[in-house]
Design a protein around this motif. Structure first.
Motif, PDB file in Angstrom:
ATOM      1  N   TYR A   1       0.904  -1.164   0.022  1.00 54.85           N
ATOM      2  CA  TYR A   1       0.040   0.053   0.142  1.00 54.85           C
ATOM      3  C   TYR A   1       0.822   1.304   0.027  1.00 54.85           C
ATOM      4  N   PHE A   2       1.924   1.258   0.657  1.00 55.45           N
ATOM      5  CA  PHE A   2       2.911   2.392   0.522  1.00 55.45           C
ATOM      6  C   PHE A   2       3.037   2.843  -0.912  1.00 55.45           C
ATOM      7  N   ASP A   3       3.203   1.732  -1.708  1.00 53.94           N
ATOM      8  CA  ASP A   3       3.327   2.136  -3.200  1.00 53.94           C
ATOM      9  C   ASP A   3       2.288   2.792  -3.834  1.00 53.94           C
ATOM     10  N   LYS A   4       0.970   2.763  -3.014  1.00 53.47           N
ATOM     11  CA  LYS A   4      -0.107   3.173  -3.903  1.00 53.47           C
ATOM     12  C   LYS A   4      -0.755   4.465  -3.194  1.00 53.47           C
ATOM     13  N   ILE A   5       0.160   4.965  -2.481  1.00 55.88           N
ATOM     14  CA  ILE A   5      -0.194   6.249  -1.665  1.00 55.88           C
ATOM     15  C   ILE A   5       0.810   7.303  -2.241  1.00 55.88           C
ATOM     16  N   LEU A   6       0.408   8.479  -2.410  1.00 57.52           N
ATOM     17  CA  LEU A   6       1.382   9.599  -2.828  1.00 57.52           C
ATOM     18  C   LEU A   6       1.282  10.828  -1.937  1.00 57.52           C
ATOM     19  N   LEU A   7       2.312  11.409  -1.806  1.00 56.72           N
ATOM     20  CA  LEU A   7       2.557  12.569  -0.926  1.00 56.72           C
ATOM     21  C   LEU A   7       1.928  13.910  -1.665  1.00 56.72           C
ATOM     22  N   ASN A   8       1.706  14.783  -0.860  1.00 53.61           N
ATOM     23  CA  ASN A   8       1.493  16.064  -1.194  1.00 53.61           C
ATOM     24  C   ASN A   8       2.590  17.188  -1.141  1.00 53.61           C
TER      25      ASN A   8
ATOM     26  N   GLY B   1      -5.104   4.093  -7.538  1.00 49.65           N
ATOM     27  CA  GLY B   1      -5.416   2.617  -7.763  1.00 49.65           C
ATOM     28  C   GLY B   1      -5.957   1.763  -6.547  1.00 49.65           C
ATOM     29  N   LEU B   2      -6.472   2.349  -5.914  1.00 46.77           N
ATOM     30  CA  LEU B   2      -6.918   1.853  -4.584  1.00 46.77           C
ATOM     31  C   LEU B   2      -8.777   1.850  -4.770  1.00 46.77           C
ATOM     32  N   ASN B   3      -9.365   0.875  -4.256  1.00 50.52           N
ATOM     33  CA  ASN B   3     -10.736   0.882  -4.131  1.00 50.52           C
ATOM     34  C   ASN B   3     -11.450   1.478  -3.054  1.00 50.52           C
TER      35      ASN B   3
ATOM     36  N   LYS C   1     -13.077   0.856  -0.537  1.00 53.45           N
ATOM     37  CA  LYS C   1     -12.992   0.032   0.838  1.00 53.45           C
ATOM     38  C   LYS C   1     -11.521   0.476   1.393  1.00 53.45           C
ATOM     39  N   GLU C   2     -10.403   0.266   0.367  1.00 49.67           N
ATOM     40  CA  GLU C   2      -9.226   0.642   0.761  1.00 49.67           C
ATOM     41  C   GLU C   2      -8.963   1.971   1.279  1.00 49.67           C
ATOM     42  N   LEU C   3      -9.610   2.761   0.591  1.00 45.52           N
ATOM     43  CA  LEU C   3      -9.301   4.309   0.687  1.00 45.52           C
ATOM     44  C   LEU C   3     -10.174   4.613   2.429  1.00 45.52           C
ATOM     45  N   GLU C   4     -11.026   4.057   2.440  1.00 44.38           N
ATOM     46  CA  GLU C   4     -11.882   4.227   3.835  1.00 44.38           C
ATOM     47  C   GLU C   4     -11.093   3.528   4.718  1.00 44.38           C
ATOM     48  N   ILE C   5     -10.404   2.243   4.861  1.00 49.03           N
ATOM     49  CA  ILE C   5      -9.672   1.909   5.745  1.00 49.03           C
ATOM     50  C   ILE C   5      -8.338   2.737   6.123  1.00 49.03           C
ATOM     51  N   LEU C   6      -7.833   3.235   4.929  1.00 49.28           N
ATOM     52  CA  LEU C   6      -6.584   4.096   5.137  1.00 49.28           C
ATOM     53  C   LEU C   6      -6.924   5.446   5.727  1.00 49.28           C
ATOM     54  N   GLY C   7      -8.279   5.889   5.446  1.00 49.36           N
ATOM     55  CA  GLY C   7      -8.604   7.197   5.597  1.00 49.36           C
ATOM     56  C   GLY C   7      -8.100   8.349   4.763  1.00 49.36           C
TER      57      GLY C   7
ATOM     58  N   HIS D   1      -8.894   9.444  -2.994  1.00 51.68           N
ATOM     59  CA  HIS D   1      -8.013   9.164  -3.929  1.00 51.68           C
ATOM     60  C   HIS D   1      -7.237  10.247  -4.769  1.00 51.68           C
ATOM     61  N   ALA D   2      -6.312  10.022  -5.439  1.00 51.80           N
ATOM     62  CA  ALA D   2      -5.459  11.132  -6.163  1.00 51.80           C
ATOM     63  C   ALA D   2      -6.709  11.734  -7.087  1.00 51.80           C
TER      64      ALA D   2
END
Lengths: 501, 238
Positions: free
Chosen positions: A111-118, A485-487, A489-495, A498-499
């Motif tokens: 998941y770290f690879d599917k998260i981008l920083l601001n 590229g996250l669905n 549910k994944e975005l909800e859990i990660l809080g 999406h980009a």
């Protein structure tokens, strides 16, 4: 030969034109993959013995060696991979549980690879860490509910014991026994120089390393190896190991042949006997029981040491963490399923646990929802590979991270995942004297210092880019994160959003 | 120093114990926990019922309980002595490395679990009555003696010595326990074995004023591990 023969996964390729028959490769390989043929004055190799650790490649003076993946293959099959087939051959031959090392290498989402920083543009200026102060220092430990003052208005000192780190990174628990004396010395000295902490793991503390106590976390696990009063009081914090990301739910087992004289002294058990860490603590069946161990440790150390409870990230991690936060522990360490190990059953390592990113996000949210986030600091490990992972973890709610595999790679580990054989050619996961001395702690500690100094610079750069000048302002700051590229549910859990949102 | 446990509560009580190097007598003890955690060289006498984790990490002190004790007595104890003139709860002497625990009455489940010995340190537990199941589980070293003075039955529960890979267990009984796990060998104690435990038996006899004749009035069986590396063949390199 016959059905038990498994074709090697990797092949040693020797450029005979370059080879000067100096026999370095032969001397360097503890697996004895290289052999000198006197009659023909030639070096030959046995691919079946090669673990692909690159030791010979790195030390060959004429660059004559390389290791390549073998093109040899089974008939292509999307269901029955060569790995699956070979594992059946091995078990059919031996009847044994498959044993592996280091973290889960399988193809699960990272998941770290599917998260981008601001980063700041126009409306909120970015900060240049080269010319402006940036604070990466963190204090870990329980924080009081509120500031209290006495009748004269003076501050009442109600702050529980804290540990101070120059950056939100520590070396995770790796016992003396699973790794070598020189590896431990490298970690301890680097922690002291960097102003962070390293962790003894469950194998006790070598007498030579008591002097690094201020930079040491001492661990207490179910086997209680090397645990005594002086040990408990020697460190900056005490960690109760309930679980480990690489092998949630199971214990540890250091075989007797690895318990030499020195290891026997730190573990405080006789030479040659197995060191068995039972899967559970046999006095802990509930949060109340955990509270008892937390408080017995606090009592034994006069309430001067913060207590960490380390668990593996498992399905109910948020509820478990909530219980731990109420147990009197000062910190929770959560270890994701990518976390490394010196030995774990393959099936456990590859199929049990949770990605740390999801575990962290759900624990942080749960503790905030319950209004008890201040009671504990959260430390996460289980594959923090770079400073970007550190920044993302902090933004997801971590107070600090543990690095284990990354630290070993800095020391020379090439991730051949053969630690359990005890023949680490890089002198890290071995107790063989001739191999241990290959890791020079004077160089090793410097490489660790280099790595984390570089990471600290990068963390400051990333923070500065976001317009943040203190790591505290980044903690749990999910607005700085976007998923790709996250669905839902994944975005909800990660809080996180999406980009593009 | 006299301390009233119930009035103080466990935290203040233990702080006072830590704050003195004198002998301590504790009255009105109604389950206060962690008494004597990590304590060194003096005597702590408790009149009443101490709570869980009595003498955890004990490092040389002597604790005498005139009453019953609860769970996790002597957890990870390193040195010293705990005498209980009553019964003890579960996980007595968990991971104990040195010192002695003498219990006049019975002890609960998992007595002496994962005890280990090291150099000159050899932990000893003697229980006068009977114990629950999983006695000496994962035993890695040290000595456990169960006397069963108050019972005609075999004084241990099920699965004694599961995962045992060091140390020895003596059980005073006419009949051996059934369902012993495969990691354990047992045989009647020989004269040489009895000679080795005679001192500790007489210490028990004197401490609780129980005659040696009575203690030696039944045969002893000795349990030892059948290998020091019980899990050796379980793995295949992958």
């Amino acid at each position: 030969m016959g059905v038990q023969y498994i074709y090697p996964e990797y092949e040693i390729v020797r450029n005979q034109e370059r080879c000067i028959v100096c026999r370095v490769c032969e001397r360097q390989c503890a697996n004895e993959a290289h052999e000198y043929l006197k009659d023909s004055n030639k070096m030959v190799s046995d691919d079946a013995k090669c673990v692909n650790c690159h030791r010979c490649v790195a030390l060959c003076p004429t660059r004559a060696l390389k290791i390549v993946k073998s093109p040899h293959t089974f008939k292509e099959n999307s269901n029955w991979s060569g790995k699956a087939i070979n594992e059946i051959y091995k078990q059919a031959e031996s009847g044994g549980v498959l044993l592996s090392s280091m973290g889960n290498p399988e193809n699960y989402p990272v998941y770290f690879d599917k998260i981008l920083l601001n980063a700041s543009q126009v409306t909120n200026p970015s900060i240049d860490p080269l010319r402006e102060p940036m604070e990466t220092r963190v204090f870990l430990g329980a924080k009081p509910e509120k500031i209290e003052r006495d009748e004269k208005g003076r501050l009442i000192r109600n702050l529980p014991p804290q540990i101070q780190l120059s950056m939100p990174i520590m070396f995770s628990a790796m016992s003396y026994g699973s790794i070598s004396y020189n590896a431990h010395e490298s970690l301890a000295r680097a922690a002291a120089e960097l102003g962070i902490l390293y962790n003894t793991g469950e194998g006790g503390l070598h007498e030579d390393f008591y002097k690094y106590g201020k930079h040491t976390i001492v661990q207490v696990a179910s086997g209680r190896f090397g645990v005594h009063k002086a040990y408990l009081n020697s460190g900056a914090a005490i960690e109760i190991k309930m679980g480990q990301g690489a092998k949630p739910g199971i214990g540890g087992h250091l075989p007797g042949e690895k318990i030499g004289r020195d290891i026997s002294r730190t573990r405080m058990i006789p030479e040659g006997t197995d060191a068995i860490s039972p899967a559970p603590h046999h006095d802990i069946y509930s949060i109340e029981d955990l509270r008892q161990l937390v408080y017995s440790l606090k009592e034994a150390t006069n309430y001067e040491k913060p207590v960490i409870v380390k668990i593996a990230a498992v399905h109910n991690v948020a509820a478990i963490a909530s219980g731990i936060a109420r147990s009197g522990a000062d910190m929770i360490a959560i270890d994701g399923f990518r976390g490394g190990t010196g030995a774990a059953p393959t099936r456990i390592r590859d199929h049990v646990g949770l990605p740390i990113e999801l575990a962290l996000a759900s624990v942080d949210k749960r503790l905030r929802d319950e209004g008890i986030r201040n009671r504990v600091s959260i430390i996460v490990g289980g594959s923090i590979r770079s400073s970007a992972d550190v920044v993302k973890a902090v933004a997801l709610g971590a107070d600090a991270v543990y690095i284990g595999t990354a630290a070993l790679i800095a020391l020379g580990c090439h991730l051949c995942r053969s630690c359990h054989t005890g023949k680490c050619n890089w002198g890290i996961a071995t107790q063989r004297e001739d191999l241990v001395k290959r890791l020079n702690p004077n160089i090793g500690y410097k490489r660790l210092v280099n790595l984390l100094t570089a990471w600290q610079h990068e963390i400051k750069e990333m923070m500065g880019g976001m317009g943040i000048n203190s790591i505290e302002a980044l903690k749990g700051n999910r607005l700085m994160l976007r998923g790709v590229g996250l669905n839902e549910k994944e975005l909800e859990i990660l809080g996180i959003k999406h980009a593009g949102e | 120093m006299y301390l009233l446990a119930h009035q103080l509560g466990f935290r203040a009580l233990n702080e006072k114990i830590r704050g003195t190097s004198e002998d301590v007598v504790i009255e009105e003890c109604y389950g206060e926990r962690f008494i004597g955690a990590g304590a060194t060289g003096r005597t702590i006498t408790i009149n009443g019922t101490p709570g869980n984790a009595l003498g955890a990490y004990l490092d040389g002190a002597t604790i005498v309980v005139n009453g019953n004790a609860q769970d996790a007595v002597g957890d990870t104890m390193n040195d010293g002595k705990i005498i209980i003139h009553g019964n003890a709860g579960d996980a007595l002497g968990y991971a104990m490395r040195g010192g002695k625990i003498l219990v006049k009455g019975n002890a609960g489940y998992r007595t002496g679990i994962h005890m280990k010995e090291y150099q000159d340190k050899k932990p000893v537990i003697v229980v006068g009555g009977y114990v629950g199941s999983f006695l000496g589980e994962y035993l890695a070293g040290g000595l456990i003696i169960v006397l069963g003075l108050n019972t005609e039955e075999c004084p241990v529960g099920n699965f004694t010595g599961t995962g045992m890979h060091g140390g020895e267990i003596f059980i005073r009984t006419q009949k051996m326990p059934k369902n012993l796990p495969k990691q354990v060998c047992h045989s009647p104690a020989e004269e040489a074995d009895m000679d080795r435990i005679r001192d500790i038996l007489s210490e028990f006899s004197e401490t609780f004023n129980i005659g040696m004749d009575e203690i030696l009035g039944k045969p002893f069986h000795r349990l030892t591990p059948n290998a020091k590396n019980p899990y050796k063949q379980l793995y295949t390199n992958n």
